[in-house]
Structures are given as C-alpha cells and as structure tokens.
Design a protein around this motif. Sequence first.
Motif, PDB file in Angstrom:
ATOM      1  N   GLY A 249     -17.894  -4.163  -3.526  1.00 46.46           N
ATOM      2  CA  GLY A 249     -17.683  -5.313  -2.642  1.00 46.46           C
ATOM      3  C   GLY A 249     -17.007  -4.896  -1.351  1.00 46.46           C
ATOM      4  N   ARG A 250     -17.214  -5.672  -0.303  1.00 45.96           N
ATOM      5  CA  ARG A 250     -16.691  -5.335   1.023  1.00 45.96           C
ATOM      6  C   ARG A 250     -15.642  -6.353   1.478  1.00 45.96           C
ATOM      7  NH1 ARG A 250     -20.144  -1.988   4.147  1.00 45.96           N
ATOM      8  NH2 ARG A 250     -21.098  -0.462   2.744  1.00 45.96           N
ATOM      9  N   LEU A 251     -14.621  -5.840   2.149  1.00 40.73           N
ATOM     10  CA  LEU A 251     -13.593  -6.662   2.786  1.00 40.73           C
ATOM     11  C   LEU A 251     -13.595  -6.360   4.268  1.00 40.73           C
ATOM     12  CD1 LEU A 251     -11.058  -8.469   2.920  1.00 40.73           C
ATOM     13  CD2 LEU A 251      -9.703  -6.466   2.242  1.00 40.73           C
ATOM     14  N   SER A 269      -5.233   2.119   4.859  1.00 42.01           N
ATOM     15  CA  SER A 269      -4.818   3.515   4.801  1.00 42.01           C
ATOM     16  C   SER A 269      -4.235   3.846   3.431  1.00 42.01           C
ATOM     17  CB  SER A 269      -3.787   3.816   5.895  1.00 42.01           C
ATOM     18  OG  SER A 269      -4.370   3.731   7.175  1.00 42.01           O
ATOM     19  N   ALA A 270      -3.319   3.004   2.977  1.00 45.73           N
ATOM     20  CA  ALA A 270      -2.684   3.260   1.681  1.00 45.73           C
ATOM     21  C   ALA A 270      -3.676   3.168   0.544  1.00 45.73           C
ATOM     22  CB  ALA A 270      -1.546   2.266   1.470  1.00 45.73           C
ATOM     23  N   ARG A 271      -4.548   2.182   0.575  1.00 45.20           N
ATOM     24  CA  ARG A 271      -5.480   1.983  -0.526  1.00 45.20           C
ATOM     25  C   ARG A 271      -6.634   2.978  -0.523  1.00 45.20           C
ATOM     26  NH1 ARG A 271      -1.865  -0.341  -3.629  1.00 45.20           N
ATOM     27  NH2 ARG A 271      -2.212  -2.578  -4.019  1.00 45.20           N
ATOM     28  N   SER A 272      -6.817   3.707   0.574  1.00 45.25           N
ATOM     29  CA  SER A 272      -7.843   4.752   0.593  1.00 45.25           C
ATOM     30  C   SER A 272      -7.237   6.137   0.406  1.00 45.25           C
ATOM     31  CB  SER A 272      -8.642   4.696   1.895  1.00 45.25           C
ATOM     32  OG  SER A 272      -7.808   4.897   3.014  1.00 45.25           O
ATOM     33  N   PRO A 290      -4.370   4.386  -8.443  1.00 40.54           N
ATOM     34  CA  PRO A 290      -5.654   4.903  -7.985  1.00 40.54           C
ATOM     35  C   PRO A 290      -6.037   4.394  -6.591  1.00 40.54           C
ATOM     36  CG  PRO A 290      -6.011   3.049  -9.415  1.00 40.54           C
ATOM     37  CD  PRO A 290      -4.515   3.255  -9.369  1.00 40.54           C
ATOM     38  N   LYS A 291      -7.062   5.010  -6.028  1.00 41.77           N
ATOM     39  CA  LYS A 291      -7.586   4.626  -4.714  1.00 41.77           C
ATOM     40  C   LYS A 291      -8.532   3.444  -4.900  1.00 41.77           C
ATOM     41  CE  LYS A 291     -10.342   7.540  -2.628  1.00 41.77           C
ATOM     42  NZ  LYS A 291     -10.814   8.695  -1.835  1.00 41.77           N
ATOM     43  N   SER A 292      -8.206   2.314  -4.303  1.00 38.36           N
ATOM     44  CA  SER A 292      -8.972   1.088  -4.560  1.00 38.36           C
ATOM     45  C   SER A 292      -9.976   0.745  -3.462  1.00 38.36           C
ATOM     46  CB  SER A 292      -8.010  -0.092  -4.764  1.00 38.36           C
ATOM     47  OG  SER A 292      -7.188  -0.266  -3.626  1.00 38.36           O
ATOM     48  N   GLY A 322     -13.308  -2.259   4.495  1.00 38.92           N
ATOM     49  CA  GLY A 322     -13.298  -1.287   3.412  1.00 38.92           C
ATOM     50  C   GLY A 322     -14.184  -1.755   2.269  1.00 38.92           C
ATOM     51  N   GLU A 323     -14.559  -0.809   1.415  1.00 38.74           N
ATOM     52  CA  GLU A 323     -15.386  -1.105   0.237  1.00 38.74           C
ATOM     53  C   GLU A 323     -14.573  -0.859  -1.030  1.00 38.74           C
ATOM     54  OE1 GLU A 323     -19.127   1.042  -1.871  1.00 38.74           O
ATOM     55  OE2 GLU A 323     -19.555   0.158   0.114  1.00 38.74           O
ATOM     56  N   ARG A 324     -14.603  -1.831  -1.910  1.00 41.21           N
ATOM     57  CA  ARG A 324     -13.829  -1.763  -3.153  1.00 41.21           C
ATOM     58  C   ARG A 324     -14.424  -0.707  -4.088  1.00 41.21           C
ATOM     59  NH1 ARG A 324     -10.527  -1.487  -6.688  1.00 41.21           N
ATOM     60  NH2 ARG A 324      -9.519  -3.212  -7.793  1.00 41.21           N
ATOM     61  N   THR A 325     -13.573   0.123  -4.629  1.00 39.91           N
ATOM     62  CA  THR A 325     -14.005   1.102  -5.631  1.00 39.91           C
ATOM     63  C   THR A 325     -13.922   0.448  -7.014  1.00 39.91           C
ATOM     64  OG1 THR A 325     -11.800   1.988  -6.075  1.00 39.91           O
ATOM     65  CG2 THR A 325     -12.989   2.895  -4.169  1.00 39.91           C
TER      66      THR A 325
END
Length: 353
Positions: A249-251, A269-272, A290-292, A322-325
């Motif tokens: 999913g995209r934000l 930045s933090a979530r990647s 984890p990287k989300s 960003g794209e959700r992992t």
Amino acid sequence: MRRPAKGQGSAEGRGGPAAPHVPVLLGPVLEALDLTRAGLSVDGTFGAGGYTRALLAAQLQERVVAIDRDPNAITGGQGLVAEAGGRLRLVPGRFGDLDAILRDLGEVGADRVVLDIGVSSMQLDQADRGFSFRQDGPLDMRMERAGESAADLVNGAEEADLADILFHYGEERRARAVARAIIERRRRGPIETTADLADLVAGVVRADPASGIHPATRTFQGLRIAVNDELGELVRALHAAERALRPGGRLAVVTFHSLEDRIVKQFFSARSGRAVQASRHVPSVERPVPKSFEPVIKGPILPSEAEMAANPRARSAKLRAGERTDAPVPEPLAAIEMLASLPASATRGGPRR
C-alpha cells in the motif's frame, strides 16, 4: 520542478485573495499512489473532494473512504457521495483516527492513503471561520467548530505560553514582543476579531516588502496549529496510516510549510531504516527495526512553474510518499512526537525569544 523562492507562500500569506480550491500536485499524487490495481483508498483530508474525485475517476472500480473534521466539508460532499453510486463513504472524523474509522466501517485495511495537510481555501474564504485576516470575522480558527477557539487562546493564555506557540508553531521571530502586545491590549478589552489581531501584530512586526507576506501571517499560523493540534494530528495520522495499509500500500502526504514537512520527512526516514533527529538539541535515534516503509520517490516532489502560476496555493507544497512493507507495525516514534510538541524547555520556564 523547482523549490519555491525564499519568502514565497500562500495567497493568504501575501494578503491576496485565496485561489479557488484546486487539488495541489494532483498528477504526482496519483502517480505516487499507484492506481494500477483496484482497492480501497483513504482520503484523510476530503476538503472539496479534489483527490477523492480523481480516485473515483481512475480506470478501475476504486472504493474510497473520505474523512474530514470540518462539518461544512461533510455537508458539501454529499453530492459527490450520491454521484459515486456506493463507491464513496464520507465520514466525519480526524485523520489521526483513520485506522479506527476503517475498522468501524468493517474494512480490514487500505491500499492507499492520501493526506493534504493544513487549512483549505474554502476555510480561508469564509470570514466567519476566522482563519484569515483578508476579511474581518470572529477570531475562531476551529476546524471542527467545537472546543477552544483562537479568541479563547489569545484572551486567556499566559504571555509565556503565547510566546511559545507563536515562536515554535508560527516560526515568528518576534514572538515574545507579539505576546507582550497581546497582553497589553487585553487590559483594554478582549481581542475578538481577525482584524483586531492582525492590526495589533502589524504594529509590532515589521512588514517585509520583498516577500509581500503580511506581518500577521506567522501569528495566525501558530494559533491555528495550536487550536487544532495540527502537528499532533499529523503524527497520529502517519502512525494510523502505517497500521492501516496493507503490504504494498502507498502513503502520499502533501505539506505546505516546514513544520509539517519536517515531521513527514523524518517519519519516512526513520521507517525506511535511516536515523531520525527531532532537533539539533536531541541525539539521533537509532535505526528502527523492522523497516515498515520503502521510499517511493527520492526527496520531495515540488510543483511545476506552470502549477504555481495557475494555483498560488501550490507554491509551498511538497509531496512525500512511501510504500508499506510486510513488516510488523513498529512502536510509535517518540522523536516524531517531539517535533509536534512545544519543547520541554518552554514548559520549564526556559528562555524564550
């Protein structure tokens, strides 16, 4: 696309009329959201329905849940709900609760979330809402038309608290002088209208002819952010979107000033997987696991010269996405929450400008 020149801002900031509502960076937003597959999209800031209408018009049977905290927007959007033939649900609420709103609607997740942060041109155009000094009106600024108003804050807050709000949320360098002038003016009677406040600030803050920005712009920004807890709501929305989005999913988030953009930039930045720093006074936070999110674009996308000429509101806009992992949802980011709050040193009586 280029970065706006220093001193450029919204039409409101320059004291001119607000432009008719046009969704900002619409093409890049739709591209960032990746409309190649059908699914459920969430428009967390419905406003006049610009992004929602474009999502519904995509070449697939897109379903949309749209949210807005302004009751006028909910009322004004009922025609689009009828046109959508069951594909649009328009819900009153705050985008910081978007994951809970989806659960209440029976949805188990979302494929896209778009957020357009800040005040809308419709709100600026309505004098009785008190967001603008272009037309005189009651000093209100409440998006939900409930709770503490800007007049309540201006006429009831301590001088130090007003200075903190104007300096940190409004980025007003003369915050302490403005706060002192407000206190002096209050001794003669309450400050009740937008013109009252704008005139008072103009007597304290020197106009900058080069930028054309009205001296009261930053004061109005700071009060509006405080009244509506806009930065705190943005932080909650980013975390809510993280919880709601399915893998892949995209934000996409469109911001209009540096405080908002700083929060969104640091969140992605933090979530990647990169370190995040709340400010130069706070040490960097270690890489979260984890990287989300994976970045969709490198850096922000800015409006083109043509869009800025056609829509002055777009001048200060920035898009990040960003794209959700498939990683589990990490703990909320304390450093991001700090960016949305007044510094602790302020509440402890530290120095103010």
